[in-house]
Design an enzyme around this catalytic site. Structure first.
Site, PDB file in Angstrom:
ATOM      1  N   GLU A 128       0.820  -1.226   0.000  1.00 31.87           N
ATOM      2  CA  GLU A 128       0.000   0.000   0.000  1.00 31.87           C
ATOM      3  C   GLU A 128       0.848   1.268   0.000  1.00 31.87           C
ATOM      4  OE1 GLU A 128      -3.739   0.196  -0.038  1.00 31.87           O
ATOM      5  OE2 GLU A 128      -2.773   1.979  -0.823  1.00 31.87           O
ATOM      6  N   LYS A 204       5.252   4.113 -10.190  1.00 31.30           N
ATOM      7  CA  LYS A 204       3.932   4.034  -9.557  1.00 31.30           C
ATOM      8  C   LYS A 204       2.825   3.801 -10.582  1.00 31.30           C
ATOM      9  CE  LYS A 204       5.393   6.957  -5.720  1.00 31.30           C
ATOM     10  NZ  LYS A 204       5.570   8.366  -5.315  1.00 31.30           N
TER      11      LYS A 204
HETATM   12  N1  HSE Z   1       9.717  10.434  -3.354  1.00 32.27           N
HETATM   13  C1  HSE Z   1       8.358  10.056  -3.376  1.00 32.27           C
HETATM   14  C2  HSE Z   1       7.492  11.261  -3.685  1.00 32.27           C
HETATM   15  C3  HSE Z   1       7.971   9.454  -2.053  1.00 32.27           C
HETATM   16  O1  HSE Z   1       7.981  12.383  -3.591  1.00 32.27           O
HETATM   17  O2  HSE Z   1       6.325  11.076  -4.030  1.00 32.27           O
HETATM   18  C4  HSE Z   1       6.577   8.893  -2.027  1.00 32.27           C
HETATM   19  O3  HSE Z   1       6.483   7.738  -2.811  1.00 32.27           O
END
Ligand code: HSE
Ligand code: NAP
Length: 437
Positions: A128, A204
């Site tokens: 998650e 992501k």
């Molecule tokens: N480095 C990532 C960001 C951390 O700034 O979104 C969160 O996944």
């Protein structure tokens, strides 16, 4: 019934410290948290001064000591990087331990291998915290939206770049200062190139696409552009035209132009103009938001803080509790997570960059001479590119800036038009080319 669940942590940085803080302060939280016990914690440097009260005898510089400790039931991987993180996750699974990880870089590349290993070993791997920081998005995609055909995902999924872009737009602060601030607040990756070049957002969107479309995504084929080359002038012009610029990840089903049954997907990450009235245009600061379009649900948006110790550890703890709940009830055979088990996945492929359909924002530097807009318009017309608006912003003795917004068209047609436009003697250069919603 078991009394305590042993937690072994790999990493005690921004996220690890947030997790340890929650485990060490269970009062007023879910009663299951008081059943969690930190057993061992691996760090790179055992002598580092840590802004956290922790029994120093728990710390080790050898991650194997953590995963092999018989008192460790759940391994929490929050060390980051690809190796040794991937190897340690796989070894933990082999040892029969469930894993909670925030590591999108590993899951985006090796998710299928890890899911298959977990399936064979009958353990959980929950992720998650890997997408959207504190926003619950993985479990809702797997469960609550499970009955939908997902058609499109549009997300602001990097907190660091959204923080930088918001402050650049609203306060006019400089890019290097803002990146320093994002690092000191624990938002950025240990190498912030991953954030500013769009690589973290690409990891992501790959993970979200795998879950939403039910297939393995070739992460390396995702067309990715970051914000490091974005110029303030484009943020200003976008604003004048009624748009906000955000780093956005987009994944959608594409037209099937072949006869094979593999699902064609258009997936890309880049700085994108969002009309002011778009649901993502008002998402500011470190916040992230993910807009899911599904059938029959329609549009659903998930919104919240996308990075930092508190939000991310909130997501890690939720995963730990899901597994701990089952283990405390004596669950011998853990129900397997269908969407993370590669054997049920369908075949997907990414369409080539030239086949991606999008609206475009283009800024051209030209001489300030009669007829130049007509010549540019003609080339776009010849290449089948329909123009939504064309505006000359600045005319000085040094030349003019012409901004074109197109209707949706394949990137291939845009590339061909721009290469002809660049060869006009009146055109000095194509200064910016961004996607637009
Ligand atoms: N480095 C990532 C960001 C951390 O700034 O979104 C969160 O996944
Ligand atoms: P971080 O602050 O850099 O912490 C990393 C931790 O891992 C440190 O404690 C470090 O030890 C330890 N470590 C690194 N390599 C190690 C090794 N080889 N052996 C033992 N220990 C090692 O990173 P973070 O921001 O917490 O991020 C951790 C993970 O969470 C990453 O995968 C990141 O992408 C993900 N994540 C982060 C956020 C966020 O907002 N920060 C949000 C979502 C997901 P030392 O302390 O001794 O250096």
């Amino acid at each position: 019934m078991k009394k305590k669940i042993g937690i072994g942590m790999l990493g005690l940085g921004t996220v690890g410290k947030g997790v340890a803080n929650i485990i060490n302060s269970p009062e007023g939280r879910n009663p299951l948290i008081s059943q969690l016990q930190l057993i061992r914690v691996a760090v790179r440097d055992i002598n580092k001064n840590r802004d956290l009260i922790i029994d120093s005898s728990l710390l080790t510089q050898d991650p194997q000591e953590v995963i092999k400790d018989p008192k460790v039931d759940i391994v929490v991987e929050v060390m980051g990087g690809i190796e040794p993180a991937r190897e340690l996750i796989l070894k933990s699974i082999e040892l029969g331990k469930s894993v909670v990880t925030a590591n999108k870089a590993v899951i985006a590349r090796y998710g299928e291998e890890i899911a298959n290993a977990a399936k064979n070993a009958g353990v959980y791997v929950l992720i998650e915290a890997a997408v959207g920081g504190g926003i619950p998005i993985i479990e809702p995609l797997k469960q609550s939206l499970g009955g939908n055909k997902i058609n499109k995902i549009t997300g602001i999924i990097n907190g660091t770049t959204n923080y930088i872009l918001t402050r650049m737009t609203k306060e006019g602060e400089s890019y290097p200062d803002l990146l320093n601030q994002a690092q000191s607040m624990g938002y950025a990756e240990s190498d912030p190139t991953a954030d500013v070049e769009g690589l973290d957002a690409a990891d992501k969107i790959a993970i979200l696409s795998s879950l939403a479309f039910g297939g393995s995504i070739n992460r390396e084929n995702i067309q990715t552009e970051g914000i490091s080359k974005l110029q303030n002038i484009d943020v200003e012009y976008a604003k004048k035209l009624g748009y906000e610029i955000k780093l956005v990840g987009i994944a959608e089903k594409a037209e099937n132009t072949s006869t094979n049954s593999s699902l064609p997907l258009s997936i890309r990450v880049g700085p994108t103009l969002l009309p002011e009235e778009h649901p993502l245009a008002g998402v500011n600061g470190v916040n992230n938001a993910i807009l899911i379009e599904g059938d029959p649900v329609g549009q659903v948006m998930f919104y919240g803080p996308g990075a930092g110790a508190g939000p991310t550890s909130s997501a890690v703890i939720a995963d730990i509790l899901n597994i701990a709940g089952i283990q405390l009830m004596g669950g011998e055979s853990i129900p397997l997570d269908p969407l993370l088990s590669g054997s049920t996945w369908r075949e997907c492929h990414l369409v080539k960059p030239r086949e991606i359909l999008q609206k475009n924002y283009i800024r051209l530097i030209t001489t300030d001479s009669a007829g130049v807009i007509g010549k540019i318009g003609k080339i776009f017309g010849d290449q089948d590119v329909s123009i939504e608006s064309i505006v000359q912003f600045d005319a000085t003795r040094n030349g003019a800036e012409i901004v074109v917004v197109t209707h949706e068209v394949s990137k291939g047609k845009i590339y061909d038009a721009l290469s002809r436009i660049e060869s006009l003697k009146e055109v000095k250069r194509v200064a910016a080319h961004l996607g637009c919603l």
